[in-house]
Write an enzyme that holds these catalytic residues in place. Sequence first.
Site, PDB file in Angstrom:
ATOM      1  N   ASP A 191       0.888  -1.397  -0.139  1.00  0.00           N
ATOM      2  CA  ASP A 191       0.015  -0.042  -0.157  1.00  0.00           C
ATOM      3  C   ASP A 191       0.712   1.284  -0.072  1.00  0.00           C
ATOM      4  O   ASP A 191       1.625   1.411   1.021  1.00  0.00           O
ATOM      5  CB  ASP A 191      -0.899   0.144   1.223  1.00  0.00           C
ATOM      6  CG  ASP A 191      -2.248   0.436   0.988  1.00  0.00           C
ATOM      7  OD1 ASP A 191      -2.548   1.414   0.007  1.00  0.00           O
ATOM      8  OD2 ASP A 191      -3.106   0.415   1.945  1.00  0.00           O
ATOM      9  N   ASP A 192       0.654   2.076  -0.908  1.00  0.00           N
ATOM     10  CA  ASP A 192       1.257   3.209  -1.107  1.00  0.00           C
ATOM     11  C   ASP A 192       2.792   3.367  -1.011  1.00  0.00           C
ATOM     12  O   ASP A 192       3.456   4.383  -0.608  1.00  0.00           O
ATOM     13  CB  ASP A 192       0.899   4.283   0.122  1.00  0.00           C
ATOM     14  CG  ASP A 192      -0.370   4.740   0.322  1.00  0.00           C
ATOM     15  OD1 ASP A 192      -1.282   4.406  -0.785  1.00  0.00           O
ATOM     16  OD2 ASP A 192      -1.018   5.339   1.096  1.00  0.00           O
ATOM     17  N   CYS A 230      -5.614   3.535  -4.300  1.00  0.00           N
ATOM     18  CA  CYS A 230      -5.678   2.084  -4.048  1.00  0.00           C
ATOM     19  C   CYS A 230      -6.914   1.177  -4.506  1.00  0.00           C
ATOM     20  O   CYS A 230      -6.627   0.115  -5.257  1.00  0.00           O
ATOM     21  CB  CYS A 230      -5.508   1.877  -2.565  1.00  0.00           C
ATOM     22  SG  CYS A 230      -6.457   2.952  -1.504  1.00  0.00           S
ATOM     23  N   ARG A 243      -6.906  -2.072  -7.021  1.00  0.00           N
ATOM     24  CA  ARG A 243      -7.278  -3.313  -6.617  1.00  0.00           C
ATOM     25  C   ARG A 243      -8.293  -4.079  -7.467  1.00  0.00           C
ATOM     26  O   ARG A 243      -8.448  -5.201  -7.621  1.00  0.00           O
ATOM     27  CB  ARG A 243      -7.510  -3.337  -5.011  1.00  0.00           C
ATOM     28  CG  ARG A 243      -6.352  -2.912  -4.009  1.00  0.00           C
ATOM     29  CD  ARG A 243      -6.767  -2.491  -2.699  1.00  0.00           C
ATOM     30  NE  ARG A 243      -5.778  -1.698  -2.209  1.00  0.00           N
ATOM     31  CZ  ARG A 243      -4.761  -2.382  -1.611  1.00  0.00           C
ATOM     32  NH1 ARG A 243      -4.980  -3.550  -1.027  1.00  0.00           N
ATOM     33  NH2 ARG A 243      -3.605  -1.944  -1.043  1.00  0.00           N
ATOM     34  N   LYS A 280      -5.722  -5.883   3.523  1.00  0.00           N
ATOM     35  CA  LYS A 280      -6.441  -5.137   3.181  1.00  0.00           C
ATOM     36  C   LYS A 280      -7.476  -5.599   2.043  1.00  0.00           C
ATOM     37  O   LYS A 280      -6.848  -5.697   0.700  1.00  0.00           O
ATOM     38  CB  LYS A 280      -5.707  -3.715   2.952  1.00  0.00           C
ATOM     39  CG  LYS A 280      -6.426  -2.862   2.256  1.00  0.00           C
ATOM     40  CD  LYS A 280      -5.750  -1.583   1.965  1.00  0.00           C
ATOM     41  CE  LYS A 280      -6.436  -0.329   1.040  1.00  0.00           C
ATOM     42  NZ  LYS A 280      -5.506   0.704   0.881  1.00  0.00           N
ATOM     43  N   HIS A 336     -10.944  -3.330   1.110  1.00  0.00           N
ATOM     44  CA  HIS A 336     -11.172  -1.997   0.504  1.00  0.00           C
ATOM     45  C   HIS A 336     -11.834  -2.084  -0.790  1.00  0.00           C
ATOM     46  O   HIS A 336     -11.440  -0.991  -1.737  1.00  0.00           O
ATOM     47  CB  HIS A 336      -9.707  -1.249   0.475  1.00  0.00           C
ATOM     48  CG  HIS A 336     -10.070   0.114   0.435  1.00  0.00           C
ATOM     49  ND1 HIS A 336      -9.004   1.211   0.133  1.00  0.00           N
ATOM     50  CD2 HIS A 336     -11.022   0.854   1.207  1.00  0.00           C
ATOM     51  CE1 HIS A 336      -9.408   2.445   0.419  1.00  0.00           C
ATOM     52  NE2 HIS A 336     -10.575   2.288   1.028  1.00  0.00           N
ATOM     53  N   HIS A 372       0.538   2.193   4.107  1.00  0.00           N
ATOM     54  CA  HIS A 372      -0.432   3.259   4.204  1.00  0.00           C
ATOM     55  C   HIS A 372      -0.300   3.693   5.773  1.00  0.00           C
ATOM     56  O   HIS A 372       0.060   2.872   6.644  1.00  0.00           O
ATOM     57  CB  HIS A 372      -1.764   2.618   3.891  1.00  0.00           C
ATOM     58  CG  HIS A 372      -2.751   3.581   3.868  1.00  0.00           C
ATOM     59  ND1 HIS A 372      -3.129   4.347   4.817  1.00  0.00           N
ATOM     60  CD2 HIS A 372      -3.575   3.856   2.555  1.00  0.00           C
ATOM     61  CE1 HIS A 372      -4.364   5.091   4.242  1.00  0.00           C
ATOM     62  NE2 HIS A 372      -4.378   4.795   2.817  1.00  0.00           N
ATOM     63  N   ASP A 384       0.175  -0.288  -5.017  1.00  0.00           N
ATOM     64  CA  ASP A 384      -0.942  -0.279  -5.660  1.00  0.00           C
ATOM     65  C   ASP A 384      -1.369   1.368  -6.327  1.00  0.00           C
ATOM     66  O   ASP A 384      -1.970   1.556  -6.983  1.00  0.00           O
ATOM     67  CB  ASP A 384      -2.061  -0.202  -4.528  1.00  0.00           C
ATOM     68  CG  ASP A 384      -1.968   0.517  -3.420  1.00  0.00           C
ATOM     69  OD1 ASP A 384      -1.005   1.036  -3.472  1.00  0.00           O
ATOM     70  OD2 ASP A 384      -2.794   0.476  -2.588  1.00  0.00           O
ATOM     71  N   ASN A 385      -0.250   2.130  -5.825  1.00  0.00           N
ATOM     72  CA  ASN A 385      -0.001   3.450  -6.537  1.00  0.00           C
ATOM     73  C   ASN A 385       1.153   4.127  -5.985  1.00  0.00           C
ATOM     74  O   ASN A 385       1.867   3.380  -5.446  1.00  0.00           O
ATOM     75  CB  ASN A 385      -1.269   4.381  -6.087  1.00  0.00           C
ATOM     76  CG  ASN A 385      -1.629   4.343  -4.713  1.00  0.00           C
ATOM     77  OD1 ASN A 385      -2.972   3.999  -4.169  1.00  0.00           O
ATOM     78  ND2 ASN A 385      -0.854   4.839  -3.851  1.00  0.00           N
ATOM     79  N   LYS A 421       0.676   9.965  -5.361  1.00  0.00           N
ATOM     80  CA  LYS A 421      -0.357   9.331  -5.065  1.00  0.00           C
ATOM     81  C   LYS A 421      -1.676  10.233  -5.210  1.00  0.00           C
ATOM     82  O   LYS A 421      -1.729  11.439  -4.880  1.00  0.00           O
ATOM     83  CB  LYS A 421      -0.724   8.827  -3.721  1.00  0.00           C
ATOM     84  CG  LYS A 421      -2.180   8.085  -3.513  1.00  0.00           C
ATOM     85  CD  LYS A 421      -2.197   7.333  -2.203  1.00  0.00           C
ATOM     86  CE  LYS A 421      -3.579   6.787  -1.896  1.00  0.00           C
ATOM     87  NZ  LYS A 421      -3.654   6.462  -0.237  1.00  0.00           N
TER      88      LYS A 421
END
Length: 769
Positions: A45-46, A83, A87, A141, A143, A236, A346-347, A411
């Site tokens: 994440d991130d 994100c 996903r 996660k 989401h 994240h 994811d980003n 992001k």
Amino acid sequence: MEPGARGYEGFRGRVGEFASDSEPSWSPRAAPGDDAPNIVVMLIDDLGFSDLGPFGGEIETPHIDGLADGGWVFTNYRTAPMCSPARAALMTGLNPHRAGFGFVAHIDPGYPGYACELPAAAPTLAESLRAGGYATFMVGKWHLTLESRLHDGADRSSWPLQRGFDRYYGAMDGFTSLHHPHRLVQDNSVVDMPEYPDGFFLTDELTDRAIGMIDELRVNDRRKPFFLYYAHTSVHGPIQAKDVDIDKYKGHYERGWNALREERFARQQARGIVPAHAMLPEDPIADGDRIPDWDGLEPAERELFARHMEVYAAAVDEIDQSVGRLLTRLEELGERENTIIVIASDNGGTAEGGPTGTRSYFSQFGLHGGVPDGWVTDVPRDIADIGGPRLFGQYPTGWARMSNTPFRSFKSSTYEGGVHAPLVVSWPAGAHAPGLRDQFVFVSDLAPTLLELAGVDRPARWNGVAAPEIDGGSIAEILADPAAPGREQQYFECIGRRAMIEGDWKAVSPVAPSPAEGASGGSWELYHLASDPTERVDRADEHPERVRDLAERWRQEAWRNTVFPLDDDGTLHTVRPSTEALLSEPVRLVPFRPPLERYRSARLTVLRSFEVQAELELGAGAAGVIVAHGDQGGGYLLALEGGELQLSYNAYGAMRRCRVPGPGAGRHSVALSVRADVGLRWSFAVVVDGVERIRMDDLPMLVGMAPFTGISVGHDYGGPVDWELYERYRSFRFRDGRILALDYVPGERSPEDPTVLRAIDLEMRDLVD
């Protein structure tokens, strides 16, 4: 291509086939055989492009380095700017908006591209693999469920088990505390863990659970292949790590973000991650106005900012440790060779920490309407607490820029810093030609690739209807052939920010157009990525016709992918369906149960007045928490201790407490009355048997994602609101008395609440009629 047309012209070949005329290197099977590979997808994440060792980072990632050494390192991989969209594309092979996720799963304006639910007709990667004979596991996660459907009474049709996973363990929300998660779900039920044991750390717990799922499968079936989707909650925000790992990085970042950014860039060029002719973007286009000059900082500021990055580095290190533990178990099982492992972000890295970072994450996260003058976005606290359970932090923008080396922006942006991400693929049994790959690959290509390698067909029909044609295409041929072509084009959009890549050219519109400018209007920039991969030189004035062509191409792709309407006035964030009004009705809560889910709790309290009404029957030694809402990121708590009644208010880390003599033994009514005042302020009053006993005025209102942990009655669940009480009593379970009833009664909404509850179902019916 005409708007509304299907198919995808970005590949040199039909969607789902290789981007060349050569035969596939892996032939599909009707069902998995003994040689079917296991599949592990690890999504981080991130994570910035340069944070991992193979991409130039100085953080210790030996296990990921090892995967890269024997596998494929993709230098031209792109993802969605945020994100949930990434996903959704990963899970379906669709472009983000066609998968229902033009934004993260915290909006519900009623438009198909922003439904924030995966289409029922689109089989997920897990559903396809399970239909093909795979066991399917997920940890971490999710989401991908509307936040209004995360509570325990919600329709679970979009939860992980209902979208293809046999087993699930993790946080279904967008993020959580790693030391004291606000809410964990196992399969379809909330995990009832009122107190986390000392040393609990979510990354370790998720790895334990993942290994356990594999072990339990192997005890019962030695041959069945498995798909494991490990979606990290780290890195994240709030960025947290274990002390032992933070200590490893002490002193590593004292030279500042600019020096380390240049060092990462040099390593990238030496390894061929970025071409030799690439240049680092310089200020002002490299966000210099948002990044303090390191050399001009005071020593205390440098120490604070370096600590933030030490914690971030430790968190990345811990992700690598989880990779190592998983690899070790696969080796012990004799299954490492035939396991495909995919590691990606994811980003791009995020700048949400602001120029100086924050120790008060929720004071500025998730606020769409801005804050009043004087709002404290970084409550001063001991920097040694950064990364630990007492503090919710996020690193400064300067480190985020370093994370995204060599690209500009962050992001949620459609510049390369928002969408250009690391991707490593490892498969020892299938590594015919490992090494660097510079072909353009997009996140929606991953699902068809993995199905291709597994020999599993994507179902043509799902839930009784024809499955929508996917947008991604298999890149299996790229793995086998370094010269195989990648995709030619891809659109991007986030919060009205647009971009279109076609061949070597990229058009970027960094702000949403006005309604008068139209879908392809507004300001566009143009970059020649082959000669300028870091978007330094805007060539729009040199090639106005190309700009118009790319803008028009973006408009066509936007129509085809249900991108419209653009969020040019903020209504995508403020309009929600009237069905959510049910979540704001008064509710009676049950003592000692897991907390009311975060969003369900927020509908009762956030941006409004409310009252908590408790009926108590007290013994002479009654003590404990009556009600608690929130955690160390912000919250409030009412408790009895030592014969006194205490109200604790945690304003994003700034504590206020008030204690008065408590009611004696017997039956009593206690009400906590909260009034929403202008300027995002609250006033609290505690009334006992009709008499006001405590008052706190002019409190910063908890807004955005705070309070994060939901409402608990009779104990302070999970992350504590008041750390001092927690140190004395842990969750401080109510004793020597009974909570006979506890009701939440929502009051008037704050005038600063922009939410519009609209009868979308009726409006859509009118449009159809």
